[in-house]
Motif scaffolding. Structure first.
Motif, PDB file in Angstrom:
ATOM      1  N   SER A  40       0.908  -1.188  -0.057  1.00  0.00           N
ATOM      2  CA  SER A  40      -0.029  -0.234   0.106  1.00  0.00           C
ATOM      3  C   SER A  40       0.803   1.129  -0.201  1.00  0.00           C
ATOM      4  N   TRP A  43       2.333   1.993  -3.745  1.00  0.00           N
ATOM      5  CA  TRP A  43       1.483   2.289  -4.203  1.00  0.00           C
ATOM      6  C   TRP A  43       1.279   3.816  -3.866  1.00  0.00           C
ATOM      7  N   THR A  46       4.497   5.930  -5.580  1.00  0.00           N
ATOM      8  CA  THR A  46       4.371   6.275  -6.728  1.00  0.00           C
ATOM      9  C   THR A  46       3.273   7.195  -7.133  1.00  0.00           C
TER      10      THR A  46
END
Length: 76
Positions: A40, A43, A46
């Protein structure tokens, strides 16, 4: 954009947030209740350029303050 943070251990909060996610276009990110999971966090890092807010779903036992703080740090 904003994201919804839910426990990946129990499904009720994430499942009930499906309609909110669908109508608002906000992703539901699953995590461990006490710590932000590595997947998580990766992500969020990113996609941090497009994220400005994290909303925790459920009570403090579903997503702890520590997990929420780590999520906010990941998008900062």
């Amino acid at each position: 954009s904003s994201l919804l943070l839910a426990s990946g251990v129990t499904f009720a909060d994430a499942l009930s947030a499906g309609p909110l996610s669908s109508t608002s276009g906000r992703p539901i990110i699953l995590t461990d209740p006490t710590t932000l999971s590595a997947a998580s966090q990766a992500w969020m890092v990113t996609h941090r350029a497009t994220l400005f807010n994290v909303t925790a779903l459920g009570l403090g036992s579903a997503v702890s303050t520590g997990a929420l703080n780590a999520a906010n740090a990941a998008i900062s």
